[in-house]
Design a protein around this motif. Structure first.
Motif, PDB file in Angstrom:
ATOM      1  N   LEU A 181      23.631  -8.471 -45.102  1.00  0.00           N
ATOM      2  CA  LEU A 181      24.598  -7.384 -44.946  1.00  0.00           C
ATOM      3  C   LEU A 181      24.941  -7.365 -43.462  1.00  0.00           C
ATOM      4  CD1 LEU A 181      25.886  -5.181 -46.718  1.00  0.00           C
ATOM      5  CD2 LEU A 181      24.040  -3.636 -46.018  1.00  0.00           C
ATOM      6  N   ILE A 182      26.210  -7.635 -43.166  1.00  0.00           N
ATOM      7  CA  ILE A 182      26.632  -7.781 -41.762  1.00  0.00           C
ATOM      8  C   ILE A 182      26.669  -6.414 -41.082  1.00  0.00           C
ATOM      9  CG2 ILE A 182      28.474  -8.643 -40.246  1.00  0.00           C
ATOM     10  CD1 ILE A 182      27.223 -10.876 -41.890  1.00  0.00           C
ATOM     11  N   ARG A 183      26.297  -6.393 -39.823  1.00  0.00           N
ATOM     12  CA  ARG A 183      26.241  -5.108 -39.114  1.00  0.00           C
ATOM     13  C   ARG A 183      27.633  -4.521 -38.881  1.00  0.00           C
ATOM     14  NH1 ARG A 183      27.977  -4.619 -34.023  1.00  0.00           N
ATOM     15  NH2 ARG A 183      27.736  -6.240 -32.461  1.00  0.00           N
ATOM     16  N   PRO A 184      27.710  -3.211 -38.771  1.00  0.00           N
ATOM     17  CA  PRO A 184      29.015  -2.594 -38.503  1.00  0.00           C
ATOM     18  C   PRO A 184      29.443  -2.818 -37.050  1.00  0.00           C
ATOM     19  CG  PRO A 184      27.284  -0.919 -38.538  1.00  0.00           C
ATOM     20  CD  PRO A 184      26.633  -2.225 -38.912  1.00  0.00           C
ATOM     21  N   PRO A 185      30.735  -2.760 -36.785  1.00  0.00           N
ATOM     22  CA  PRO A 185      31.212  -2.969 -35.415  1.00  0.00           C
ATOM     23  C   PRO A 185      30.988  -1.743 -34.536  1.00  0.00           C
ATOM     24  CG  PRO A 185      33.062  -2.537 -36.875  1.00  0.00           C
ATOM     25  CD  PRO A 185      31.841  -2.559 -37.741  1.00  0.00           C
ATOM     26  N   SER A 186      30.786  -1.984 -33.238  1.00  0.00           N
ATOM     27  CA  SER A 186      30.651  -0.881 -32.281  1.00  0.00           C
ATOM     28  C   SER A 186      32.009  -0.488 -31.720  1.00  0.00           C
ATOM     29  CB  SER A 186      29.748  -1.290 -31.115  1.00  0.00           C
ATOM     30  OG  SER A 186      28.459  -1.580 -31.585  1.00  0.00           O
ATOM     31  N   THR A 230      38.262 -19.431 -41.837  1.00  0.00           N
ATOM     32  CA  THR A 230      39.218 -19.848 -42.846  1.00  0.00           C
ATOM     33  C   THR A 230      38.796 -19.263 -44.181  1.00  0.00           C
ATOM     34  OG1 THR A 230      40.387 -21.783 -43.688  1.00  0.00           O
ATOM     35  CG2 THR A 230      38.011 -21.995 -43.484  1.00  0.00           C
ATOM     36  N   GLN A 231      39.707 -19.276 -45.151  1.00  0.00           N
ATOM     37  CA  GLN A 231      39.349 -18.676 -46.430  1.00  0.00           C
ATOM     38  C   GLN A 231      38.349 -19.535 -47.187  1.00  0.00           C
ATOM     39  OE1 GLN A 231      42.323 -16.925 -48.794  1.00  0.00           O
ATOM     40  NE2 GLN A 231      43.063 -15.680 -47.111  1.00  0.00           N
ATOM     41  N   ASN A 232      38.669 -20.821 -47.258  1.00  0.00           N
ATOM     42  CA  ASN A 232      37.818 -21.696 -48.047  1.00  0.00           C
ATOM     43  C   ASN A 232      37.259 -22.821 -47.180  1.00  0.00           C
ATOM     44  OD1 ASN A 232      36.744 -23.337 -50.139  1.00  0.00           O
ATOM     45  ND2 ASN A 232      38.144 -22.295 -51.535  1.00  0.00           N
ATOM     46  N   ALA A 260      29.939   5.443 -43.521  1.00  0.00           N
ATOM     47  CA  ALA A 260      29.599   4.151 -44.127  1.00  0.00           C
ATOM     48  C   ALA A 260      28.918   3.247 -43.090  1.00  0.00           C
ATOM     49  CB  ALA A 260      30.862   3.485 -44.653  1.00  0.00           C
ATOM     50  N   PHE A 261      29.430   3.270 -41.867  1.00  0.00           N
ATOM     51  CA  PHE A 261      28.855   2.453 -40.795  1.00  0.00           C
ATOM     52  C   PHE A 261      27.419   2.880 -40.498  1.00  0.00           C
ATOM     53  CE2 PHE A 261      33.034   1.089 -38.456  1.00  0.00           C
ATOM     54  CZ  PHE A 261      33.427   0.415 -39.606  1.00  0.00           C
ATOM     55  N   THR A 262      27.215   4.191 -40.396  1.00  0.00           N
ATOM     56  CA  THR A 262      25.882   4.697 -40.058  1.00  0.00           C
ATOM     57  C   THR A 262      24.886   4.348 -41.157  1.00  0.00           C
ATOM     58  OG1 THR A 262      27.228   6.617 -39.478  1.00  0.00           O
ATOM     59  CG2 THR A 262      24.948   6.693 -38.821  1.00  0.00           C
ATOM     60  N   GLY A 282      29.083  -8.594 -51.683  1.00  0.00           N
ATOM     61  CA  GLY A 282      30.083  -7.551 -51.540  1.00  0.00           C
ATOM     62  C   GLY A 282      30.854  -7.672 -50.234  1.00  0.00           C
ATOM     63  N   VAL A 283      31.782  -6.768 -50.031  1.00  0.00           N
ATOM     64  CA  VAL A 283      32.575  -6.763 -48.793  1.00  0.00           C
ATOM     65  C   VAL A 283      31.652  -6.470 -47.605  1.00  0.00           C
ATOM     66  CG1 VAL A 283      34.408  -5.558 -47.540  1.00  0.00           C
ATOM     67  CG2 VAL A 283      34.682  -6.067 -49.969  1.00  0.00           C
ATOM     68  N   GLY A 284      31.807  -7.264 -46.561  1.00  0.00           N
ATOM     69  CA  GLY A 284      30.949  -7.079 -45.391  1.00  0.00           C
ATOM     70  C   GLY A 284      29.538  -7.600 -45.614  1.00  0.00           C
ATOM     71  N   GLU A 285      29.392  -8.379 -46.653  1.00  0.00           N
ATOM     72  CA  GLU A 285      28.114  -9.025 -46.942  1.00  0.00           C
ATOM     73  C   GLU A 285      28.407 -10.524 -47.000  1.00  0.00           C
ATOM     74  OE1 GLU A 285      24.637  -9.061 -50.408  1.00  0.00           O
ATOM     75  OE2 GLU A 285      26.389  -7.800 -50.676  1.00  0.00           O
ATOM     76  N   VAL A 288      45.204 -12.691 -35.322  1.00  0.00           N
ATOM     77  CA  VAL A 288      46.275 -13.062 -36.232  1.00  0.00           C
ATOM     78  C   VAL A 288      46.998 -11.847 -36.805  1.00  0.00           C
ATOM     79  CG1 VAL A 288      46.723 -14.149 -38.456  1.00  0.00           C
ATOM     80  CG2 VAL A 288      45.261 -15.281 -36.792  1.00  0.00           C
ATOM     81  N   LYS A 289      46.251 -10.790 -37.098  1.00  0.00           N
ATOM     82  CA  LYS A 289      46.899  -9.620 -37.700  1.00  0.00           C
ATOM     83  C   LYS A 289      47.003  -8.443 -36.742  1.00  0.00           C
ATOM     84  CE  LYS A 289      45.712 -10.718 -42.412  1.00  0.00           C
ATOM     85  NZ  LYS A 289      44.648 -10.539 -43.413  1.00  0.00           N
ATOM     86  N   GLY A 290      46.558  -8.628 -35.533  1.00  0.00           N
ATOM     87  CA  GLY A 290      46.624  -7.537 -34.561  1.00  0.00           C
ATOM     88  C   GLY A 290      45.441  -6.597 -34.639  1.00  0.00           C
ATOM     89  N   THR A 302      37.149 -10.836 -40.631  1.00  0.00           N
ATOM     90  CA  THR A 302      37.595 -10.324 -39.336  1.00  0.00           C
ATOM     91  C   THR A 302      36.527  -9.433 -38.698  1.00  0.00           C
ATOM     92  OG1 THR A 302      39.894 -10.473 -40.006  1.00  0.00           O
ATOM     93  CG2 THR A 302      39.415  -9.038 -38.160  1.00  0.00           C
ATOM     94  N   VAL A 303      35.881  -8.624 -39.509  1.00  0.00           N
ATOM     95  CA  VAL A 303      34.831  -7.767 -38.944  1.00  0.00           C
ATOM     96  C   VAL A 303      33.662  -8.630 -38.450  1.00  0.00           C
ATOM     97  CG1 VAL A 303      33.231  -5.872 -39.361  1.00  0.00           C
ATOM     98  CG2 VAL A 303      35.515  -5.796 -40.353  1.00  0.00           C
ATOM     99  N   THR A 304      33.338  -9.683 -39.173  1.00  0.00           N
ATOM    100  CA  THR A 304      32.282 -10.596 -38.720  1.00  0.00           C
ATOM    101  C   THR A 304      32.651 -11.209 -37.372  1.00  0.00           C
ATOM    102  OG1 THR A 304      31.524 -11.076 -40.948  1.00  0.00           O
ATOM    103  CG2 THR A 304      31.041 -12.730 -39.279  1.00  0.00           C
ATOM    104  N   GLY A 310      35.625 -17.059 -46.375  1.00  0.00           N
ATOM    105  CA  GLY A 310      35.627 -16.032 -47.417  1.00  0.00           C
ATOM    106  C   GLY A 310      37.038 -15.679 -47.846  1.00  0.00           C
ATOM    107  N   ALA A 311      37.145 -15.197 -49.077  1.00  0.00           N
ATOM    108  CA  ALA A 311      38.451 -14.811 -49.614  1.00  0.00           C
ATOM    109  C   ALA A 311      39.011 -13.614 -48.825  1.00  0.00           C
ATOM    110  CB  ALA A 311      38.304 -14.453 -51.087  1.00  0.00           C
ATOM    111  N   THR A 312      40.256 -13.262 -49.076  1.00  0.00           N
ATOM    112  CA  THR A 312      40.861 -12.139 -48.334  1.00  0.00           C
ATOM    113  C   THR A 312      40.106 -10.849 -48.604  1.00  0.00           C
ATOM    114  OG1 THR A 312      42.415 -11.960 -50.125  1.00  0.00           O
ATOM    115  CG2 THR A 312      43.267 -12.804 -48.080  1.00  0.00           C
ATOM    116  N   GLY A 313      39.967 -10.081 -47.541  1.00  0.00           N
ATOM    117  CA  GLY A 313      39.369  -8.763 -47.671  1.00  0.00           C
ATOM    118  C   GLY A 313      37.865  -8.755 -47.855  1.00  0.00           C
ATOM    119  N   THR A 314      37.198  -9.874 -47.572  1.00  0.00           N
ATOM    120  CA  THR A 314      35.752  -9.921 -47.806  1.00  0.00           C
ATOM    121  C   THR A 314      34.932  -9.627 -46.551  1.00  0.00           C
ATOM    122  OG1 THR A 314      35.831 -12.313 -47.479  1.00  0.00           O
ATOM    123  CG2 THR A 314      35.875 -11.520 -49.752  1.00  0.00           C
ATOM    124  N   GLY A 315      35.605  -9.576 -45.363  1.00  0.00           N
ATOM    125  CA  GLY A 315      34.879  -9.205 -44.145  1.00  0.00           C
ATOM    126  C   GLY A 315      34.889 -10.217 -43.013  1.00  0.00           C
TER     127      GLY A 315
END
Ligand SMILES: Nc1ncnc2c1ncn2[C@@H]1O[C@H](COP(=O)(O)OP(=O)(O)OP(=O)(O)O)[C@@H](O)[C@H]1O
Ligand SMILES: [Mg+2]
Length: 518
Positions: free
Chosen positions: A386-391, A308-310, A82-84, A364-367, A62-64, A40-42, A33-38
């Motif tokens: 829609l990917i689940r939120p992190p715990s 990776t991005q692409n 938003a998570f809830t 969308g982001v996180g999707e 990579v980014k800490g 790392t959270v996935t 996915g492109a930058t900022g699309t989710g």
């Protein structure tokens, strides 16, 4: 699903639960996915779920921001609402905040336990890649490794490799006869590359105690898998070092772990972030090796997930092996983007409810557009999930907490201090010193003998008074060893010189047959 990791909700209104089947989790995966699309959270939620299911995880940070896995999320966090809401939307009723058993590692030993490997374990193929060697230079590296083997010289750290190269250079006449041209220029080029690597901090990575893979594959007291987080923010400044190190780790896992066939759940899951770095300008031999390792490591119970991005950053043969996919949004600005998007979409099993290509552009982001392996390892129909939120905590933990966790880890004592065991560098030095000493001895004996002979001849021919004149002359001319203090000083100079290039040349003369001995 009984044996699955919950990843999010798909279908209409995102109400259908989507799972990654643990039974097929060793058949690798892709997060793109492109930058900022989710992405790392996935990665974060997958690491959490694997850990909770008793599967140890390795990932590079990579980014800490993945250090947050070590701490629980908080209702005070700005995204709590938003998570809830997201959790409710996807029917994630058991959503709670939680911390996970993280262990921090760092090649440079700053932000985690030092990770070391030996030069020998890294091997010539990966080192050649790391040092960006030409084919000719790689050939010489291969010869050097072989020599070390034959000579019983352990290659642990960079000093060992440097000493070995010097020695290879000194013996290049004989070596060239055996292996073909060993050129000074090539050796010099490798030595210069080693210097660059040293400047990048490479010296700290090579040495002992080397990483024991078992220390990455532990479960905590509650049976949760350890999450190994490799600090990669500084490391990313040396992309080759980063990619080579991860590849080394993969090949170690491959070589060390026993065959397990298809286990109920993986023994370890390995996330390879910024995976394009592995393939950027990589020679075919290396890509082939990655392809091979990926194919074979499956039966050792290791799942590899490339991030990776692409997706077209990843060679087709490897991409084809990545069974579990989370494709976040791709942009389609340029013609090339559009083509990549179409190609990415074509690799999925279509869903009659939507067009895959459009979905990949629109999510969308996180999707994400997801497809997980299902019964018999068949790819599932593509879903909009829609990917689940992190715990755990989103974003990095404070440096103080990190330091605290590192200090409290029972692995600290084992890895904190480097041990410089006797190896090629020391052994070759001792050989050279011994040879230099022998050379010096031989020379001294010769000198003594000729001095004695001269004295003897002089004594035969001349009277006592002339002896003293003659000895004064001798002193000037031939370095008189009768004078003990002067002789001592000269011997020192000689030893020093012998330790330099000239000395080594003499050594080679004396021990010319050194490596023919075995
Ligand atoms: N599954 C999710 N649940 C809730 N929020 C999310 C989720 N995924 C992403 N987000 C939100 O989107 C933001 C960006 O996501 P993330 O950092 O994962 O993007 P990324 O693809 O890794 O970006 P980059 O390429 O810049 O690293 C997160 O900080 C978070 O606020
Ligand atoms: Mg990210």
């Amino acid at each position: 699903m009984e044996n699955g990791l919950f990843i999010g909700g798909g279908g209409a209104e995102y109400g259908e639960k989507q799972y990654l089947d643990l039974k097929y989790a060793n058949r690798h995966g892709l997060i793109a996915g492109a930058t900022g699309t989710g992405k790392t959270v996935t990665l974060q939620i997958l690491a959490e779920s694997f850990s909770a299911a008793g599967v140890p995880v390795f990932l590079s940070d990579v980014k800490g921001d993945l250090s947050g896995l070590a701490d629980r999320g908080s209702p005070d966090f700005k995204l709590h609402e938003a998570f809830t809401k997201r959790a409710a939307q996807i029917g994630f009723t058991e959503f709670t905040y939680d911390a996970f058993p993280a262990v921090f590692w760092d090649l440079f030993g700053q932000q985690g336990h030092p990770v070391r490997t030996t030069v020998a374990e890294m091997g010539p193929l990966l080192l050649a890649r790391l040092l960006d060697l030409t084919e000719a230079q790689e050939g010489i590296l291969n010869i050097a490794f072989r020599l070390a083997d034959e000579q019983g010289l352990p290659l642990l750290d960079l000093k060992d490799l440097q000493a070995l190269l010097v020695w290879t250079g000194e013996n290049r006449a004989e070596l060239s006869l055996r292996y073909g041209n060993v050129s000074v220029a090539s050796i010099g080029a490798i030595q210069r590359r080693l210097l660059v690597l040293e400047n990048e901090g490479g010296a700290e990575i090579f040495g002992e105690p080397a990483l024991d893979l078992a220390d990455m594959m532990r479960l905590d007291a509650d049976g949760r898998g350890q999450i190994n987080i490799l600090a990669a923010d500084t490391l990313m400044a040396s992309p080759k070092l980063y990619a080579t190190f991860l590849l080394w780790l993969l090949s170690e896992l491959f070589e060390d772990l026993p065959e397990v066939g298809d286990p109920d759940k993986p023994k370890l899951v390995f996330f390879f972030d910024e995976a394009h770095l592995l393939f950027d300008g990589a020679p075919k031999a290396l890509v082939d090796k990655v392809e091979q390792v990926a194919r074979l490591i499956r039966s050792k119970g290791v799942g590899v997930y490339f991030i990776t991005q692409n997706p077209d950053d990843i060679p087709e043969d490897i991409l084809g092996q990545l069974g579990n996919r989370v494709q976040h949004a791709l942009r389609a600005f340029t013609a090339r983007d559009k083509k990549a998007l179409r190609m990415a979409a074509e690799t999925y099993r279509p869903n009659p409810d939507f067009d895959t290509e459009t979905a990949i552009r629109e999510v969308g982001v996180g999707e994400a557009v997801t497809s997980m392996l299902q019964k018999k390892g068949v790819p599932g129909i593509v879903q909009r999930t829609l990917i689940r939120p992190p715990s755990s905590k989103l974003g990095p933990i404070p440096a103080s907490l990190r330091a605290q966790l590192i200090a409290a880890s029972d692995l600290g004592a084992k890895y904190a201090n480097a041990v410089d065991r006797d190896s090629a560098h020391e052994m070759l030095k001792r050989r050279a010193d011994a040879a230099a000493k022998a050379a010096e001895e031989a020379e001294r004996r010769e000198e003594e003998q000729s001095a004695a002979e001269r004295e003897f001849n002089a004594g035969r021919r001349y009277s006592g008074t002339r002896v003293s004149r003659s000895s004064a002359k001798t002193r000037k001319r031939t370095l008189n060893f009768d004078d003990s203090s002067l002789g001592g000083a000269i011997a020192n100079v000689l030893v020093k010189e012998l330790k330099g290039t000239t000395g080594r040349r003499i050594v080679r003369g004396i021990l010319g047959g050194l490596f023919k001995a075995r």
